[in-house]
Structures are given as structure tokens and as C-alpha cells.
Design a protein around this motif. Structure first.
Motif, PDB file in Angstrom:
ATOM      1  N   LEU A  69       0.839  -1.212   0.000  1.00 13.53           N
ATOM      2  CA  LEU A  69       0.000   0.000   0.000  1.00 13.53           C
ATOM      3  C   LEU A  69       0.869   1.256   0.000  1.00 13.53           C
ATOM      4  CD1 LEU A  69      -2.846  -0.484   2.690  1.00 13.53           C
ATOM      5  CD2 LEU A  69      -3.123  -0.240   0.210  1.00 13.53           C
ATOM      6  N   VAL A  70       1.878   1.266   0.872  1.00 16.50           N
ATOM      7  CA  VAL A  70       2.731   2.447   1.007  1.00 16.50           C
ATOM      8  C   VAL A  70       3.546   2.666  -0.275  1.00 16.50           C
ATOM      9  CG1 VAL A  70       4.707   3.420   2.252  1.00 16.50           C
ATOM     10  CG2 VAL A  70       2.858   2.317   3.516  1.00 16.50           C
ATOM     11  N   GLU A  71       4.063   1.586  -0.815  1.00 15.97           N
ATOM     12  CA  GLU A  71       4.882   1.719  -2.026  1.00 15.97           C
ATOM     13  C   GLU A  71       4.063   2.330  -3.166  1.00 15.97           C
ATOM     14  OE1 GLU A  71       7.187  -1.658  -3.203  1.00 15.97           O
ATOM     15  OE2 GLU A  71       8.131  -0.457  -4.793  1.00 15.97           O
ATOM     16  N   ARG A  75       4.754   6.202  -4.871  1.00 18.89           N
ATOM     17  CA  ARG A  75       5.121   6.336  -6.281  1.00 18.89           C
ATOM     18  C   ARG A  75       4.165   7.225  -7.059  1.00 18.89           C
ATOM     19  NH1 ARG A  75       9.292   3.025  -7.859  1.00 18.89           N
ATOM     20  NH2 ARG A  75       9.833   1.367  -6.386  1.00 18.89           N
ATOM     21  N   ARG A  76       3.081   7.673  -6.411  1.00 22.41           N
ATOM     22  CA  ARG A  76       2.181   8.586  -7.121  1.00 22.41           C
ATOM     23  C   ARG A  76       2.831   9.965  -7.253  1.00 22.41           C
ATOM     24  NH1 ARG A  76      -3.554   7.937  -4.387  1.00 22.41           N
ATOM     25  NH2 ARG A  76      -3.239   5.768  -3.781  1.00 22.41           N
ATOM     26  N   PRO A  77       2.500  10.689  -8.331  1.00 28.54           N
ATOM     27  CA  PRO A  77       3.196  11.942  -8.651  1.00 28.54           C
ATOM     28  C   PRO A  77       3.131  13.006  -7.552  1.00 28.54           C
ATOM     29  CG  PRO A  77       1.598  11.357 -10.394  1.00 28.54           C
ATOM     30  CD  PRO A  77       1.479  10.322  -9.339  1.00 28.54           C
ATOM     31  N   ASP A  78       2.058  13.023  -6.760  1.00 31.38           N
ATOM     32  CA  ASP A  78       1.962  14.095  -5.759  1.00 31.38           C
ATOM     33  C   ASP A  78       3.013  13.953  -4.663  1.00 31.38           C
ATOM     34  OD1 ASP A  78       0.707  11.848  -4.674  1.00 31.38           O
ATOM     35  OD2 ASP A  78      -0.637  13.043  -3.437  1.00 31.38           O
ATOM     36  N   CYS A  79       3.693  12.803  -4.576  1.00 29.00           N
ATOM     37  CA  CYS A  79       4.740  12.640  -3.571  1.00 29.00           C
ATOM     38  C   CYS A  79       6.107  13.101  -4.072  1.00 29.00           C
ATOM     39  CB  CYS A  79       4.831  11.184  -3.120  1.00 29.00           C
ATOM     40  SG  CYS A  79       3.405  10.665  -2.162  1.00 29.00           S
ATOM     41  N   GLU A 104      15.096   3.350  -4.816  1.00 26.81           N
ATOM     42  CA  GLU A 104      14.655   3.142  -6.203  1.00 26.81           C
ATOM     43  C   GLU A 104      14.090   4.422  -6.807  1.00 26.81           C
ATOM     44  OE1 GLU A 104      13.505  -1.562  -5.487  1.00 26.81           O
ATOM     45  OE2 GLU A 104      11.927  -0.187  -6.168  1.00 26.81           O
ATOM     46  N   MET A 105      13.489   5.252  -5.950  1.00 28.02           N
ATOM     47  CA  MET A 105      12.946   6.517  -6.444  1.00 28.02           C
ATOM     48  C   MET A 105      14.037   7.586  -6.555  1.00 28.02           C
ATOM     49  SD  MET A 105       9.429   6.572  -4.149  1.00 28.02           S
ATOM     50  CE  MET A 105       8.993   8.269  -4.555  1.00 28.02           C
ATOM     51  N   GLY A 106      15.220   7.268  -6.030  1.00 29.36           N
ATOM     52  CA  GLY A 106      16.339   8.212  -6.098  1.00 29.36           C
ATOM     53  C   GLY A 106      16.205   9.384  -5.135  1.00 29.36           C
TER      54      GLY A 106
END
Ligand code: ADP
Ligand code: ZN
Length: 230
Positions: A69-71, A75-79, A104-106
Motif C-alpha cells: 500500500l505504502v509503495e 510512487r504517485r506523482p503528488d509525492c 529506487e525513487m532516487g
């Protein structure tokens, strides 16, 4: 760039109230895993059906349900402009998963806000807590009541008491916090990310405390702290 924050503390420390204030101040999304799970439960999803029994007992919902759920949420754009995590991570495995996801998101965590409070006052607070199932706003019948009895100031929905705010479940949640959650603070202390907040100050003083702790970071992000109220 926005800030990436974890708000940390035992049940009833007031971390949810602080998370919402900070989210509004910094204009970043507040990711509250407890609310996300309660939403799954009320919609009767597969995750919700599995999570419910653990939540009713005051135990942690299995990692594979929560981490997914958290992942997905992170990963949604607003974050991409920052976020505040409330209720996650809650054990070592979740903390490691968060490191992996952010890697992974850098991006990197900026801050872990640790709300410190005496467990004795937590039990009383939670028994007086009411919650808005529609927008997630939190009230306390004695210290922070809604303007109209039982009605959410923010959205007009009827407030409820969470079933896990009963005393014996609260005690179980506190034990789970001590055994599984508190130890991971060490990880963030070693990285120099932890700032303390006092969980026992009166509600009216919380905005000032938030501004004090976040002040140095607000400069970096270019967000101006408001003069009064948040
Ligand atoms: P509190 O912080 O006041 O205990 P929350 O709303 O954060 O309340 O959590 C309520 C319940 O939801 C927890 O007792 C647990 O069952 C479940 N939960 C919330 N976040 C997590 C998480 N990160 N991992 C496992 N279970 C969780
Ligand atoms: Zn509401």
C-alpha cells in the motif's frame, strides 16, 4: 524541493495531529497507514478483510499488506515534492523496505520527528479521542473538542470512536510499539535525522512547536512560515 518526513511516536502521542498540520504548512501529502487500512476495511477489500483482525487486536498488520500500500502511494506523482509518513515504518522490516523504495525513487529522507510522550497519559487521551471516518480529522473530547457535538469541523461527517481505542487494545498497541516500533528509531538516530517534539504540550502550542522544529528546513524549501496559526 519539498521535505520527506517520518513522524514517529507511540499511539496517542499526537503524531496524527502534527502530521496534518505539517502537511498543510508544507503543502505535502500526509500518508497515514492507519487511515489507509481503515479505508480498506470499510470498503471491504481483500486487504481490508485480512487487516481487520489484526487491527481489532491492536497488532501490526502483516508487512506484505502494508508495504504494498505504502509503495503504491509513494510512487504517485503528488509525492514527488515531498511527503510525511504517519504510522510507517513500524518495524525493522518496514524500515528496510522504505529504504529500498526511496532508493529506487532516487530520493532520501530529510527528517524523522519523534513525538515524545509519557505512556501514562496516552491511555486517557485515546479513550477521549474521536475520529472523522470521512476526512481523518482527529479530536479529543476534553482537550480539542469539535465545535458542534460529534460533528467534524472540517467536513461535517459524524465522528466515531475507533474500536481499537478501547483500553485493553490500547495497552496491546503500546506494547507492540515498545517491542517492534521504538527500536527502529536507533537507525534514524545513527543517520542524524531525528528531531524531538514534546507530545505533552497543550494543543494551542503545537503550531508554534512545529514552526520551531521545521524553521531551518522551511528556509531550504522556500516555504514561508505563517505568522499565526497554520
Ligand atoms: P496508532 O498510531 O494510534 O496506534 P494507527 O491509526 O496508526 O494508530 O494504527 C492503527 C492500527 O493499524 C495499528 O494498530 C495496526 O494494526 C495498523 N497499522 C497501521 N500502520 C501500520 C503499519 N505500518 N504496519 C502494520 N500495521 C499497521
Ligand atoms: Zn471530517
Amino acid at each position: 524541493m519539498g521535505l520527506r518526513i517520518i513522524i514517529f511516536g507511540p499511539p496517542g502521542s499526537g503524531k496524527g495531529t502534527r502530521a496534518r498540520l505539517i502537511g498543510r504548512l508544507l503543502k505535502i501529502p500526509v500518508i497515514t497507514t492507519g487511515d489507509m487500512l481503515r479505508d480498506e476495511v470499510s470498503r471491504g477489500t481483500e486487504i481490508g478483510l485480512k487487516a481487520k483482525e489484526y487491527m481489532d487486536r491492536g497488532e501490526l498488520v502483516p508487512d506484505e499488506l502494508v508495504i504494498g500500500l505504502v509503495e503504491e502511494r509513494l510512487r504517485r506523482p503528488d509525492c514527488s515534492g515531498g511527503f510525511i509518513l504517519d504510522g510507517f515504518p513500524r518495524n525493522l522490516n518496514q524500515a528496510e523496505a522504505l529504504d529500498r523504495i526511496l532508493g529506487e525513487m532516487g530520493v532520501k529522507l530529510d527528517l524523522v520527528l519523534n513525538v515524545v510522550v509519557d505512556p501514562e497519559i496516552v491511555v486517557e487521551r485515546l479513550s477521549l479521542r474521536r475520529w472523522c471516518p470521512k476526512c481523518g480529522a482527529i479530536y479529543n473530547l476534553k482537550y480539542d473538542p469539535p465545535k458542534v457535538d460529534e460533528i467534524c469541523d472540517e467536513c461535517g461527517a459524524r465522528l466515531i470512536q475507533r474500536s481499537d481505542d478501547r483500553e485493553e487494545v490500547v495497552r496491546r498497541r503500546l506494547r507492540v510499539y515498545e517491542e517492534q516500533t521504538r527500536p527502529i528509531l536507533q537507525l534514524y538516530l545513527e543517520r542524524g535525522l531525528v528531531r524531538e517534539m514534546r507530545g505533552d504540550i497543550p494543543i494551542e502550542e503545537i503550531p508554534r512547536e512545529v514552526e520551531e522544529v521545521l524553521g531551518p528546513y522551511l528556509k531550504e524549501t522556500g516555504v514561508k512560515a505563517p505568522k499565526s496559526g497554520i
